[in-house]
Design a protein around this motif. Structure first.
Motif, PDB file in Angstrom:
ATOM      1  N   GLU A 203      54.297  35.590  42.081  1.00 47.21           N
ATOM      2  CA  GLU A 203      53.511  34.892  43.096  1.00 47.21           C
ATOM      3  C   GLU A 203      52.161  35.547  43.343  1.00 47.21           C
ATOM      4  OE1 GLU A 203      53.945  33.475  47.784  1.00 47.21           O
ATOM      5  OE2 GLU A 203      55.523  34.649  46.805  1.00 47.21           O
ATOM      6  N   ASN A 204      52.100  36.873  43.212  1.00 49.54           N
ATOM      7  CA  ASN A 204      50.879  37.584  43.584  1.00 49.54           C
ATOM      8  C   ASN A 204      50.087  38.124  42.406  1.00 49.54           C
ATOM      9  OD1 ASN A 204      51.013  37.739  46.684  1.00 49.54           O
ATOM     10  ND2 ASN A 204      53.056  38.439  46.083  1.00 49.54           N
ATOM     11  N   GLN A 205      50.510  37.809  41.186  1.00 48.26           N
ATOM     12  CA  GLN A 205      49.687  38.238  40.060  1.00 48.26           C
ATOM     13  C   GLN A 205      48.432  37.364  39.992  1.00 48.26           C
ATOM     14  OE1 GLN A 205      49.026  36.799  36.765  1.00 48.26           O
ATOM     15  NE2 GLN A 205      50.962  35.936  35.997  1.00 48.26           N
ATOM     16  N   PRO A 206      47.330  37.866  39.407  1.00 48.29           N
ATOM     17  CA  PRO A 206      46.046  37.156  39.494  1.00 48.29           C
ATOM     18  C   PRO A 206      46.078  35.716  39.024  1.00 48.29           C
ATOM     19  CG  PRO A 206      45.736  39.356  38.598  1.00 48.29           C
ATOM     20  CD  PRO A 206      47.209  39.155  38.709  1.00 48.29           C
TER      21      PRO A 206
ATOM     22  N   CYS B  19      47.590  33.305  41.606  1.00 43.50           N
ATOM     23  CA  CYS B  19      46.726  33.063  42.764  1.00 43.50           C
ATOM     24  C   CYS B  19      45.680  31.995  42.442  1.00 43.50           C
ATOM     25  CB  CYS B  19      46.043  34.367  43.179  1.00 43.50           C
ATOM     26  SG  CYS B  19      47.187  35.669  43.706  1.00 43.50           S
TER      27      CYS B  19
ATOM     28  N   GLU C  84      45.061  30.592  51.430  1.00 41.31           N
ATOM     29  CA  GLU C  84      45.717  31.858  51.075  1.00 41.31           C
ATOM     30  C   GLU C  84      45.545  32.202  49.600  1.00 41.31           C
ATOM     31  OE1 GLU C  84      50.113  34.038  51.201  1.00 41.31           O
ATOM     32  OE2 GLU C  84      49.787  32.126  52.233  1.00 41.31           O
ATOM     33  N   PRO C  85      45.857  31.285  48.653  1.00 40.26           N
ATOM     34  CA  PRO C  85      45.646  31.653  47.243  1.00 40.26           C
ATOM     35  C   PRO C  85      44.181  31.891  46.909  1.00 40.26           C
ATOM     36  CG  PRO C  85      46.253  29.340  47.442  1.00 40.26           C
ATOM     37  CD  PRO C  85      46.482  29.960  48.778  1.00 40.26           C
TER      38      PRO C  85
ATOM     39  N   LYS D 201      43.376  35.439  47.957  1.00 41.42           N
ATOM     40  CA  LYS D 201      43.945  36.372  46.983  1.00 41.42           C
ATOM     41  C   LYS D 201      43.119  36.393  45.699  1.00 41.42           C
ATOM     42  CE  LYS D 201      48.760  35.932  48.545  1.00 41.42           C
ATOM     43  NZ  LYS D 201      50.134  35.496  48.150  1.00 41.42           N
ATOM     44  N   THR D 202      42.642  35.218  45.291  1.00 46.14           N
ATOM     45  CA  THR D 202      41.793  35.134  44.101  1.00 46.14           C
ATOM     46  C   THR D 202      40.510  35.934  44.282  1.00 46.14           C
ATOM     47  OG1 THR D 202      42.647  32.946  43.512  1.00 46.14           O
ATOM     48  CG2 THR D 202      40.497  33.564  42.624  1.00 46.14           C
TER      49      THR D 202
ATOM     50  N   ILE E 107      40.010  38.426  46.273  1.00 44.26           N
ATOM     51  CA  ILE E 107      40.324  39.858  46.310  1.00 44.26           C
ATOM     52  C   ILE E 107      40.528  40.403  44.904  1.00 44.26           C
ATOM     53  CG2 ILE E 107      42.075  41.538  47.019  1.00 44.26           C
ATOM     54  CD1 ILE E 107      42.462  39.830  49.559  1.00 44.26           C
ATOM     55  N   TRP E 108      41.326  39.689  44.095  1.00 41.17           N
ATOM     56  CA  TRP E 108      41.573  40.139  42.719  1.00 41.17           C
ATOM     57  C   TRP E 108      40.266  40.187  41.916  1.00 41.17           C
ATOM     58  CZ3 TRP E 108      45.294  42.717  40.601  1.00 41.17           C
ATOM     59  CH2 TRP E 108      46.619  42.595  41.043  1.00 41.17           C
TER      60      TRP E 108
END
Length: 281
Positions: A227-230, A233, A249-250, A253-254, A256-257
């Motif tokens: 779920e949290n791998q780049p 996201c 939210e995704p 996360k994108t 941030i990555w």
């Protein structure tokens, strides 16, 4: 004896200057970067391996995933598989295309081409900038092509044109950050096959993300990683922009990555490129 004494009737003249700007000026940076970007794009279009990795392979893979797994995933999860497969393949195309261009960069280093450009009267930053510009053009065109193939298979922009434009930009952001990582590895490891080994990691990521199958289909202990791998996201953000669903939210996360990757690898890429251009591999 001087040349004038040897050939007295020949006047020594130099051709008129065609470039009045300093090679360190901003205008020179822009023109030199665009010129070298065109060179890279032309070279990639003539390189069968790069075209295979960046364009043909992803498009065929999308069709293969849709034919083999599309109906099964859709019936088993009640989620149209094409809305996960198209984002996944756009990212795969960005990653494998960057790996191919990274290998091309290593060949140019080994052949001494980087050193030849380094001693020419061109802006020193244009070499690195042109590579990132060329990567951006390649990633965007590949994304458009894959989305076009996806349209033929049932993919649609159900959230409108603006959301669709945002969807096209996400693979560009992801791909540019990944290209910076590849460039840093390519110019800092002449002998170690780090770029080649990176393709193995990309293959693993391709089979463990929410675009391949929904996260709930993976073992419970693996779901947080998937779920949290780049890739997941970016895929979830693109899914939300196409068929609807969570986007904020995704997307965060994108950012941030991708932002983290740029912050970490930009300096090693620049420093390594300067060293590669000035020294043999």
């Amino acid at each position: 004896m001087t040349i004038e004494q040897q050939v007295p009737n020949v006047a020594l003249t130099f051709p008129p200057a065609t470039e009045s700007r300093s090679e360190k000026s901003f205008g020179a940076l822009v023109s030199h970067s665009l010129l070298q970007t065109g060179r890279l794009l032309l070279r990639w279009t003539r390189d069968p391996y790069t075209m295979l990795q960046a364009v043909i392979y992803p498009a065929l893979m999308l069709v293969m995933f849709w034919v083999v797994l599309g109906v099964t995933i859709t019936e088993g999860t009640n989620i149209k598989a094409i809305y996960g497969q198209v984002p996944m393949i756009t990212l795969v195309g960005a990653m494998f295309g960057s790996i191919a261009s990274g290998l091309s960069l290593k060949r140019e280093w080994a052949d001494g081409l980087l050193s030849r450009f380094w001693v020419l009267p061109v802006h020193r930053a244009s070499g690195m900038i042109s590579r990132l510009l060329a990567e951006g053009v390649r990633i965007f065109l590949t994304t458009v092509l894959i989305v076009a193939v996806g349209f033929a298979l049932g993919f649609r922009f159900e959230q409108g044109i603006l959301a669709g434009l945002g969807l096209l930009l996400l693979p560009l952001l992801f791909g540019m950050s990944f290209a910076t990582l590849v460039t840093a590895l390519a110019v800092n490891a002449a002998k170690a096959p780090l770029v080649e080994l990176l393709s193995l990691l990309c293959t693993l990521m391709m089979f463990f993300n929410s675009g391949f199958v929904p996260t709930q289909a993976y073992p419970t202990w693996l779901q947080p990683i998937v779920e949290n791998q780049p890739m997941s996201c970016v895929i979830e953000a693109m899914r939300g922009l196409s068929m609807g669903g969570p986007v904020y939210e995704p997307l965060m996360k994108t950012l941030i990555w991708c932002g983290g990757a740029l912050l970490i690898f930009v300096y090693p890429a620049i420093r390594g490129y300067r060293r590669a251009a000035g020294t043999p591999p």
